[in-house]
Design an enzyme around this catalytic site. Structure first.
Site, PDB file in Angstrom:
ATOM      1  N   ASP A   1      -1.409  -1.885   6.513  1.00 51.45           N
ATOM      2  CA  ASP A   1      -1.524  -1.427   7.891  1.00 51.45           C
ATOM      3  C   ASP A   1      -2.256  -2.408   8.794  1.00 51.45           C
ATOM      4  O   ASP A   1      -2.393  -2.178   9.991  1.00 51.45           O
ATOM      5  CB  ASP A   1      -2.195  -0.052   7.955  1.00 51.45           C
ATOM      6  CG  ASP A   1      -3.610  -0.077   7.373  1.00 51.45           C
ATOM      7  OD1 ASP A   1      -4.164  -1.173   7.188  1.00 51.45           O
ATOM      8  OD2 ASP A   1      -4.152   1.009   7.106  1.00 51.45           O
TER       9      ASP A   1
ATOM     10  N   ASP B   1       0.866  -1.174   0.000  1.00 51.97           N
ATOM     11  CA  ASP B   1       0.000   0.000   0.000  1.00 51.97           C
ATOM     12  C   ASP B   1       0.908   1.231   0.000  1.00 51.97           C
ATOM     13  O   ASP B   1       2.053   1.150   0.437  1.00 51.97           O
ATOM     14  CB  ASP B   1      -0.884  -0.032   1.249  1.00 51.97           C
ATOM     15  CG  ASP B   1      -1.913   1.087   1.236  1.00 51.97           C
ATOM     16  OD1 ASP B   1      -2.328   1.466   0.141  1.00 51.97           O
ATOM     17  OD2 ASP B   1      -2.274   1.547   2.326  1.00 51.97           O
TER      18      ASP B   1
ATOM     19  N   ASP C   1      -6.451  -3.040   5.167  1.00 50.07           N
ATOM     20  CA  ASP C   1      -5.938  -4.010   4.215  1.00 50.07           C
ATOM     21  C   ASP C   1      -6.117  -5.451   4.683  1.00 50.07           C
ATOM     22  O   ASP C   1      -5.523  -6.360   4.117  1.00 50.07           O
ATOM     23  CB  ASP C   1      -4.444  -3.748   3.957  1.00 50.07           C
ATOM     24  CG  ASP C   1      -4.212  -2.378   3.339  1.00 50.07           C
ATOM     25  OD1 ASP C   1      -4.979  -2.002   2.448  1.00 50.07           O
ATOM     26  OD2 ASP C   1      -3.261  -1.693   3.761  1.00 50.07           O
TER      27      ASP C   1
END
Length: 745
Positions: A633, A450, A637
């Protein structure tokens, strides 16, 4: 956890060998044998279990087997499956009673065995009458010296040998007990009742050979192996011990009247104000209230550079304060601190099994029975076809087979390496949830990351707002109700200008698009082009990622920048050097995402992805044959972390209990993934080396001990050398595993 009412072992219901319902209660068992015994007479064992529970020392810590982590009990003891000494689990005080006992037995046995070795080796140096004794008196001397070595020094092995038979769980002590027992009993009868033996047992002088020296030397060597092995296994948990030793014992508490008093750490409560003086350890997790300093957090992150701390910053217990003085508020104490969580996670993970261990378990399950069969065949072949004295050769070679084939090295090969690796990972800020994660991470060839908070700091700032201050005030008023990092950047920009924010009503958030709300009677919407178009608001300003609309009309475009972490370029370069392909999934605009991707050299950038779409993107990569790790995180996610073969949670440094991920990076730094991958690959190389040494050793040792080289070269393997080889094989496996402590990550 439940207690087996037959043997007293602690078992986990999900992995129990069986269960039995009796008088409305379900009992769980560690083995089928215990289940059968209980079902035959439940009342007998329920009484026994009640007495044992009343007599059990409540203060004793839990112990487990290094080779069979499902075996758990209060206090030290021996594993009922393999006979190994149990080792302390998390929270159990280190108890070296087993090591002290084995060391004492070894040294006394070694002293008594020395003259036996001298007598046995003398003929090879031309001394036909050592100590001036003939064969018959020599045999009595050997009996006197050898008996205490075998019966006292070897008593732990005979006890474990009997337990292996009683539990119907053949293990390495089954082979050791059989080998030593056969050699000693044969020698005892050879001295006390030589007339019972036929001619086939007699040597050329008519005497029946005694093998007290072989039995005594084997006991002494096995004791030496046990001592070295116990020391080495103790060293495997050195990393966890170092973590436990980091916690301070006291804290300097500031009372309500301002007075300071040093109190035991156990008396600190949440909310207490504590002073941390220069050079002291931070007592608990908390928030800095006053002062500034640099804190060494290497014990939890593995990074040696001290981190600046000021009022408002979070601090972690057991980290080391620099030259400044801090006043902190205690927020996490006892088992809630980061240090306690790390120790707990490592201890739990060390008791899991890697998939590669199934092969070792499968081999070990049939190995002992096979070796006993080979020993019987060896005895038969030598008894019928061997040279005179044929039956003596049959006994000696059968004993050599039993002794050299002990499968301890096979069983230890995987768990010892995994244990060391997890401890080293913890010291470097890398926490593995289980042994399977260590094994899988080695195969990762694609890392999906991410952008926000992983590649970047996760603390964006507003760099452009095309509207006026009134528009910014209204927009910031709505964004204040959102927890998104981009929203916080807008709020901070408005507050920096001194704009007074108003309450918001009818607030609503659309994941991956934006937010809407009513401020002072005006309808305010902030979001991306997709949200504006869905709301029927034309977003005509080109090439922007966010827009602000008031009463159905776009009044401003926003540009928010999230700086890239200083360590990210270094991490990306290192990951590429490890052969890892990097894919960035981001909900940000394509322009912003591609700009970050180009700056860092990311291999593939997939932008404007909604959280629920990340799972589909990972599935697509897996369909291409990619072995995927996902770093995020651990909250938004979570589905993607679960879909990837390996989920990596970027920890905050204060909370590592992220359930979805297989690996947690305490610092939340991509360099931690590099460390984790290198550690995984080094660990699996180490496991393969251990399994190779163990399997090849047994594959070569058993035939040699059986005498296959005798027809060609006239070579036989003495039981003494078989004992030495067996002891050293286990020690070599453990020693090889300990090399992981020196791996550079």
């Amino acid at each position: 956890m439940e207690k087996d009412p037959v043997c007293g072992m602690t078992v986990e219901p999900a992995t129990a060998a069986g269960h039995y319902d009796y008088k409305g209660r379900t009992f769980y068992f560690c083995s089928k044998h215990c289940l059968h015994s209980f079902s035959s007479d439940p009342g007998k064992f329920l009484g026994k279990a009640k007495e044992a529970a009343n007599e059990a020392p409540q203060a004793a810590g839990k112990y487990t087997c290094p080779m069979h982590p499902e075996i758990v009990q209060l206090g030290p003891g021996s594993c009922p499956k393999c006979g190994m000494a149990l080792v302390p689990m998390e929270g159990a005080k280190e108890d070296d009673a087993e090591l002290r006992d084995m060391s004492r037995r070894f040294w006394i046995s070694a002293i008594l065995t020395a003259p036996l070795v001298f007598i046995a080796m003398s003929p090879y140096f031309g001394v036909q009458r050592p100590l001036g004794l003939d064969s018959a008196p020599r045999a009595w001397v050997e009996l006197v010296f050898g008996t205490p070595v075998v019966l006292w020094g070897g008593w732990p092995f005979f006890r474990k040998f009997w337990l292996s038979l009683a539990n119907r769980s053949p293990n390495m002590y089954t082979l050791i007990g059989l080998g030593i027992g056969l050699a000693y009993v044969f020698s005892l009868f050879a001295v006390l009742a030589p007339g019972l033996f036929p001619q086939e047992f007699r040597e050329h002088g008519g005497m029946v050979g005694a093998y007290f020296e072989a039995a005594a030397v084997i006991v002494t060597l096995v004791l030496l192996g046990e001592v070295l092995q116990l020391r080495a296994i103790g060293a495997t948990n050195q990393a966890v011990k170092r973590l436990l030793e980091l916690a301070p014992n006291t804290a300097l508490r500031i009372g309500a009247d301002g007075r300071e008093a040093e109190v035991p750490l156990s008396e600190v409560q949440v909310g207490d104000k504590l002073r941390v003086r220069p050079g002291e350890k931070v007592p608990v997790d908390g928030t800095c209230l006053e002062g500034s300093s640099n804190i060494d957090e290497s014990m939890v992150t593995g990074e040696p550079i001290p981190v600046p701390k000021k009022a408002g910053d979070r601090v972690t217990g057991a980290t080391i304060n620099g030259k400044g003085t801090l006043v902190i508020r205690a927020e996490r104490i006892g088992s809630d601190t980061l240090l306690a969580q790390i120790v707990h996670m490592v201890a739990q993970a060390q008791r899991t099994r890697a998939p590669v261990q199934r092969l070792a378990d499968l081999v070990a399950a049939y190995f002992v029975q096979s070796v006993i069969g080979i020993a019987i065949v060896t005895a038969i072949v030598w008894g019928f076809f061997g040279p005179a004295p044929a039956l003596t050769y049959a006994l000696v070679n059968a004993v050599a087979v039993l002794i050299i084939a002990c499968p301890c090295a096979v069983g230890l090969a995987t768990p010892i390496s995994i244990t060391v690796a997890m401890g080293q990972g913890a010291l470097n800020g890398v926490l593995f949830r289980n042994a399977e994660a260590v094994e899988k991470l080695r195969d990762v060839d694609t890392l999906v990351v991410d952008k926000t908070g992983t590649l970047t700091l996760g603390r964006p700032r507003l760099v452009e707002f095309t509207g006026d201050d009134e528009a910014l005030r209204l927009v910031a008023s709505v964004e204040r109700a959102s927890e998104h990092p981009l929203a916080q950047a807008v709020v901070e920009a408005a507050q920096a200008k001194g704009l007074g924010l108003a309450p918001v009503q009818d607030f609503f958030s659309t994941t991956g698009q934006g937010v809407v709300g009513t401020v002072e009677g005006r309808q305010v919407a902030i979001g991306n082009r997709r949200m504006m178009e869905a709301s029927g608001i034309p977003a005509s300003v080109a090439d922007r990622s966010m827009f602000a609309a008031i009463d159905g009309k776009v009044v401003a475009a926003l540009a928010v920048a999230d700086p890239v972490k200083e360590t990210t370029p270094e991490a990306v370069k290192a990951l590429h050097a490890e052969g890892i392909r990097l894919v960035m999934l981001s909900g940000d605009s394509r322009r912003n995402a591609e700009a970050v991707g180009k700056e860092l050299g990311i291999d593939e950038v997939i932008a404007e992805v909604l959280p629920e779409q990340k799972v589909e993107k990972i599935k697509a990569l897996q369909a291409q044959g990619r072995f995927v790790a996902m770093a995020g995180d651990g909250i938004n996610d979570a589905p993607a972390l679960a879909q990837a073969q390996v989920g990596v949670a970027m920890g905050t440094g204060t909370d590592v209990a992220i359930e979805t991920a297989s690996v947690t990076l305490v610092k939340g730094d991509l360099r931690g993934i590099v460390k984790a991958i290198r550690l995984s690959r080094a660990t699996m190389r180490n496991v393969k080396q251990n399994l190779f040494f163990a399997f090849v050793y047994n594959a070569l040792g058993v035939p040699v001990a059986a005498g296959v080289l005798y027809p060609f070269f006239g070579l036989l393997l003495s039981p003494i050398f078989a004992g030495a080889a067996m002891a050293m094989s286990s020690v070599s496996v453990v020693s090889n595993a300990l090399r992981l402590r020196k791996v550079k990550l």
